[in-house]
Write an enzyme that holds these catalytic residues in place. Structure first.
Site, PDB file in Angstrom:
ATOM      1  CE  LYS A   1      -4.398  -2.094   1.376  1.00  0.00           C
ATOM      2  NZ  LYS A   1      -4.134  -3.403   1.550  1.00  0.00           N
TER       3      LYS A   1
HETATM    4  C1  LIG Z   1      -4.325  -4.180   1.143  1.00  0.00           C
HETATM    5  C2  LIG Z   1      -4.173  -5.119   0.964  1.00  0.00           C
HETATM    6  C3  LIG Z   1      -4.284  -6.628   0.269  1.00  0.00           C
HETATM    7  C4  LIG Z   1      -5.313  -6.826  -0.263  1.00  0.00           C
HETATM    8  O1  LIG Z   1      -4.887  -5.545  -1.206  1.00  0.00           O
HETATM    9  P1  LIG Z   1      -6.387  -5.264  -2.671  1.00  0.00           P
HETATM   10  O2  LIG Z   1      -6.160  -4.016  -3.136  1.00  0.00           O
HETATM   11  O3  LIG Z   1      -7.244  -4.913  -1.251  1.00  0.00           O
HETATM   12  O4  LIG Z   1      -7.241  -6.244  -3.780  1.00  0.00           O
HETATM   13  C5  LIG Z   1      -3.358  -7.887   0.062  1.00  0.00           C
HETATM   14  N1  LIG Z   1      -2.180  -8.001   1.237  1.00  0.00           N
HETATM   15  C6  LIG Z   1      -1.730  -6.962   1.885  1.00  0.00           C
HETATM   16  C7  LIG Z   1      -1.069  -7.018   3.046  1.00  0.00           C
HETATM   17  C8  LIG Z   1      -2.519  -6.148   2.225  1.00  0.00           C
HETATM   18  O5  LIG Z   1      -2.473  -4.531   2.796  1.00  0.00           O
END
Ligand SMILES: *Cc1c(COP(=O)(O)O)cnc(C)c1O
Length: 430
Positions: A104
């Protein structure tokens, strides 16, 4: 490039406007009016070089951002993106080397470069209000801390995040404020929704969001798929690799699809979800039936109604085209545990619970060259992972730095007026 709403009942907008607005006024999600075609220069190249190439057509003509592409890319993506060779025919794309040790950071740091520029051009300040179940809030706080013209208010459910996640959410000062809601994630989200649905609060604090439907999070995520696909081909030749993507709200997986759509050598895009099986069931039945969310060990993917599927359905139209474009495999908690426990011996890796889903799917369902996408460092989920692998996980430097900062937990009761009082006390003096 201009952007339209998936519901086609809002005006088309520039990239900077789409980033500031987040959700289109008709309730739809912004998508490019037409996907550009890119003929990528072959690798090996740096991630930032490929990121510039991928983003350029989306930035074209944007009155605020177009001239700043280089600077935005250099600043947002200032950490490594390793593509590790796991074994013959299997790579591992590590997306956890940014400040919050989860992918993220790509979206949050890109938003922190683009949103303040767009706001400043409109003479506005804004308050980003985020409800988080863990990773998004930490990444947004880290990315926006110290950024002028933007206040960040993060809400998380007290006692529902790991200790390290909590520290990471509460170690900020200056323009970042965090509240621990005495309730669960649904309560937390309800408070944030109530604030957005209150026109007076919305305008009084100029509220905006940074959640994963924002186009300003998707585009930066596509850059690492673009880069990794070229890098793989430069190293190995042969067919385009399959990407096995841990996904929940489908932002991370959609980014892989977009890299392929514009012309990068991305092969199949395989969704590895947790027990929230809405997408897999949709592919099987052809009927879109969102569910209530089931809590799992891979909690950052606990989404029963993945918003970004609206973009997938908009892009491909009918169910057969969608079945050609993607596949999806749900992974139950028991299997996640097994995959984590087996990781060191089978792959020489300690997986976070999300990446474990992808490793399991690669092993069980995917043939041919494939890249497992690692979305977070296992040290963020130590309470799940350490008992399964039987030893402590060393904390990487990026996380360790944050864990050394002092933190303070401010609890609020799970009612919208509790947030309203806090916001007024914090931001209302004008
Ligand atoms: C947010 C997140 C996901 C999922 O991502 P999406 O964009 O919702 O598909 C997977 N793994 C981790 C560690 C995350 O923080």
């Amino acid at each position: 490039m201009k952007f339209r709403s998936t519901r086609n009942a809002s005006p088309v907008v520039s990239l900077s406007d789409a980033i500031v607005v987040g959700l289109a006024p008709d309730g739809g999600l912004y998508v490019p009016i037409e996907f550009p075609t890119i003929e990528p220069e072959p690798g090996p190249r740096s991630h930032r070089d490929v990121a510039r190439e991928f983003l350029a057509p989306f930035f074209e003509d944007d009155p605020i951002l177009a001239d700043h592409l280089d600077e935005i890319v250099e600043t947002a993506f200032d950490f490594p993106v390793p593509l590790v060779e796991l074994e013959e025919g299997t790579g591992l794309l590590e997306l956890f080397h940014g400040p919050s040790a989860a992918f993220k950071d790509f979206g949050a740091r890109f938003l922190a470069q683009t949103m303040p520029r767009a706001l400043a051009a409109q003479g506005r300040a804004a308050t980003i209000l985020v409800a988080t179940s863990g990773d998004t809030g930490g990444a947004v706080a880290a990315a926006f801390h110290g950024v002028d013209g933007v206040e960040v208010v993060v809400l998380y459910p007290r006692g529902r995040v790991s200790d390290r996640q909590e520290h990471h959410l509460t170690c900020w000062d200056d323009n970042v404020t965090t509240y621990a809601v005495a309730g669960d994630f649904d309560d937390t989200q309800a408070i944030v929704k109530a604030a957005f649905n209150d026109p007076e609060m919305r305008s009084r604090y100029d509220l905006t969001s940074a959640n994963s439907i924002n186009i300003g999070r998707l585009l930066p995520q596509a850059t690492y798929y673009a880069w990794a696909s070229l890098e793989w081909q430069a190293r190995h030749g042969g067919p385009a690799p399959t990407f096995v993507v841990p996904t929940g709200n489908v932002g991370n997986a959609l980014a892989a699809i977009w890299a392929r759509t514009v012309g990068y050598p991305v092969g199949d895009v395989v969704f590895a979800t947790n027990a929230n099986r809405t997408v897999a069931d949709f592919l099987e039945s052809g009927d879109w039936e969102p569910r209530a969310t089931t809590p799992t060990l891979a909690n950052a993917m606990d989404v029963g109604n993945p918003s970004n599927m609206e973009r997938v359905r908009d892009q491909f139209g009918d169910i057969d085209a969608i079945r050609d474009a993607i596949s999806a495999y749900p992974v139950e908690d028991e299997t996640i545990r097994e995959a984590i426990a087996r990781g060191p011996e089978r792959w020489g890796q300690v997986w976070c619970p999300h990446t474990a889903c992808a490793a399991h799917v690669r092993e069980s369902f995917v043939d041919g060259p494939a890249i497992i996408v690692a979305t977070a460092h296992p040290a963020k989920f130590e309470t799940v992972v350490e008992p399964l692998v039987g030893h402590d996980i060393p904390v990487p430097e990026n996380l360790a730095r944050l864990l050394e900062l002092p933190s303070e937990i401010v609890e609020i009761s799970p009612r919208p007026d509790a947030l309203a009082e806090r916001l007024e006390a914090r931001l209302g003096s004008d």
